[in-house]
Design an enzyme around this catalytic site. Structure first.
Site, PDB file in Angstrom:
ATOM      1  CD  GLU A   1      -3.555  -5.512   4.016  1.00  0.00           C
ATOM      2  OE1 GLU A   1      -4.388  -4.643   4.354  1.00  0.00           O
ATOM      3  OE2 GLU A   1      -2.327  -5.361   4.108  1.00  0.00           O
TER       4      GLU A   1
ATOM      5  CD  GLU B   1      -3.127  -0.990   2.087  1.00  0.00           C
ATOM      6  OE1 GLU B   1      -3.173   0.014   2.828  1.00  0.00           O
ATOM      7  OE2 GLU B   1      -4.017  -1.852   2.057  1.00  0.00           O
TER       8      GLU B   1
HETATM    9  C1  FCB Z   1      -4.616  -1.741   5.378  1.00  0.00           C
HETATM   10  C2  FCB Z   1      -3.244  -2.006   5.968  1.00  0.00           C
HETATM   11  C3  FCB Z   1      -3.262  -3.013   7.097  1.00  0.00           C
HETATM   12  C4  FCB Z   1      -4.447  -2.779   8.011  1.00  0.00           C
HETATM   13  C5  FCB Z   1      -5.719  -2.744   7.221  1.00  0.00           C
HETATM   14  C6  FCB Z   1      -6.971  -2.595   8.049  1.00  0.00           C
HETATM   15  O1  FCB Z   1      -4.637  -0.511   4.756  1.00  0.00           O
HETATM   16  O2  FCB Z   1      -2.370  -2.482   4.966  1.00  0.00           O
HETATM   17  O3  FCB Z   1      -2.037  -2.917   7.780  1.00  0.00           O
HETATM   18  O4  FCB Z   1      -4.273  -1.611   8.706  1.00  0.00           O
HETATM   19  O5  FCB Z   1      -5.658  -1.695   6.290  1.00  0.00           O
END
Ligand code: FCB
Length: 477
Positions: free
Chosen positions: A373, A167
């Site tokens: 994620e 990210e």
């Molecule tokens: C993402 C992050 C992770 C966590 C989630 C909820 O943006 O990569 O570390 O904080 O959100």
């Protein structure tokens, strides 16, 4: 969805974490502070002034944690390496004890038949590199390539799948523009420089890894590409959408996947910078061949030209704060998308995940995609009998997995899915107040209790089948 659906054979079912959020042991075995140590120890930056000093003590409990993962039938585990554990000041030789921790972790995973998926950078820059200017400085990208080489040499014989940066949008724009993340700077022009140097770090890091890794290595980056929607179809709102789409997505996937920054991104931000920090050869260095692409998704973003509608809360993930994360976009309004929300205030919209996957699948049909994620925070509490029932999380995961399956059925090549997160942990500026885990952590005792969602997800990981409906769970009260 009338029947249960089946995912393709070999689809990788995993869970994800990151170093600062779970490891603790911040002063052990030669580790020095990262920007998150400094930031979280600065009063007022993190909810309740919490920090990752202990986190969920994974550094000491990794063996039990891996055994727990095996008990939950996970096929893969995505974790990140702490740069300041491996190369404490971001310069100079590697610290063997730091590397050894990750070698032991990887060995433990492999012994249990769990594939390790390594992310090199999940936001914890060594503080000394920030003191020297941080991501707005070009040198940080060169430092990263050296660090990538070190980790590649240490783990390359046993890790196949790698991602350079997690990210980069959050690292650049929340770290250097809105300042709600470490290092907490509020300089939009610096955030644009940071974005470029994170891209460069990915490119140089990828080249460095290719030099030291066996040819079977599979390299990638994990983007939180954002699904940006216009409030209306008016030309002004559509233009606002285009601008935010460039600042959220094009600024990364342009150079990383297509070899150039979007032209209009440069003109939209011309009042802040002439982009002269992009040097000859950089775009080539950044646009390295990669083997897969990680996508992280939580919620969509809705924008309009200011005045085009009520000015709602900024719906950018991890948003808030007085300063905007979006450079040169003060005339754009952000709106809370309609619908149910998680306790982060993030609207639940699985069609966003479908849209994200299909967009990237069209952009780069040659790249296999992984959802690196996806997940939800809720106020989980143990029942009197100790069970943790989290039907809301199961519903969230069910709907999003159905969206992934729909994208796959429509032709997208998705290789796997990583639930965020394996266990409750330090949720950045929110501290421990937001629980994303499939496993509940009692922070007083560090006891781990798989929530109902973890057991449910284990069934899917085992069978590759998503039932038509999520189960109905009765709460004891
Ligand atoms: C993402 C992050 C992770 C966590 C989630 C909820 O943006 O990569 O570390 O904080 O959100």
């Amino acid at each position: 969805m009338p029947e249960s659906v089946t995912f393709p054979p070999g689809f990788l079912w995993g869970a994800a974490t990151s170093s600062y959020q779970i490891e603790g042991a911040v002063r052990e075995d030669g580790r020095t502070p990262s920007i998150w140590d400094t930031f979280s120890h600065t009063p007022g930056k993190v909810a309740f002034d919490e920090n990752g000093d202990v986190a969920v003590d994974h550094y000491h409990r990794y063996r039990d944690d891996v055994a727990m993962m095996a008990g939950l039938d996970l096929a893969a585990y995505r974790f990140s390496v702490s740069w300041s554990r491996v190369q404490p000041t971001g310069r100079g030789p590697a610290v063997q004890r730091g590397l050894d921790f990750y070698r032991r972790l990887v060995d433990e995973l492999l012994t249990h038949g769990i594939e390790p998926v390594v992310t090199l950078y999940h936001w914890d820059l060594p503080q000394e590199l920030e003191d020297a200017g941080g991501w707005p400085e070009r040198e940080t990208a060169y430092r990263f390539a050296e660090y990538a080489d070190m980790v590649g040499r240490a783990l390359g014989d046993r890790v196949v799948r790698w991602a350079t940066v997690n990210e980069p949008w959050c690292a650049a724009f929340l770290g250097y523009s809105s300042g709600v993340h470490a290092p907490g700077r509020t300089d939009p022009a610096a955030a644009l420089r940071a974005a470029h140097h994170l891209n460069l770090a990915h490119g140089l890091g990828t080249s460095a890894l290719r030099q030291v890794l066996p040819s079977r290595a599979q390299l990638a980056v994990s983007l939180n590409s954002q699904v940006i929607r216009a409030l209306t179809d008016s030309p002004a709102d559509l233009d606002a959408r285009r601008r935010i789409d460039h600042l959220a997505n094009g600024v990364f996937h342009g150079p990383l996947l297509q070899g150039a920054y979007p032209e209009t991104l440069l003109s939209d931000t011309a009042a802040l910078t002439d982009w002269s920090f992009v040097r000859d050869g950089d775009l080539k260095a950044i646009n390295q061949p990669i083997d897969w692409l990680g996508l992280n998704y939580y919620t969509p973003v809705v924008v309009s030209a200011a005045g085009g509608g009520p000015k709602g809360p900024r719906a950018d993930a991890h948003g808030g704060g007085e300063h905007s994360p979006w450079p040169a976009a003060d005339d754009i309004a952000f709106h809370q998308p309609p619908g149910e929300r998680t306790v982060m205030g993030w609207t639940i919209d699985p069609t966003g995940l479908y849209d994200l996957i299909t967009t990237y699948s069209r952009l780069r049909p040659d790249l296999q995609l992984f959802v690196t994620e996806n997940g939800a925070a809720y106020d989980d509490k143990p029942e009197t009998d100790g069970q943790v029932l989290d039907p809301e999380r199961i519903a969230y995961l069910h709907a999003h997995l159905a969206a992934v399956h729909r994208a796959v059925s429509d032709g997208a090549d998705v290789g796997g899915y990583f639930l965020w997160s394996l266990m409750d942990n330090f949720e950045w500026a929110w501290g421990y107040s937001k629980r994303f885990g499939a496993v509940y952590v009692d922070y007083a005792t560090q006891a781990r209790t798989p929530k109902a969602s973890a057991h449910w997800y284990a069934g899917i990981a085992r069978t590759g089948q998503l039932p038509a409906e999520p189960p109905v769970l009765g709460r004891a009260g």
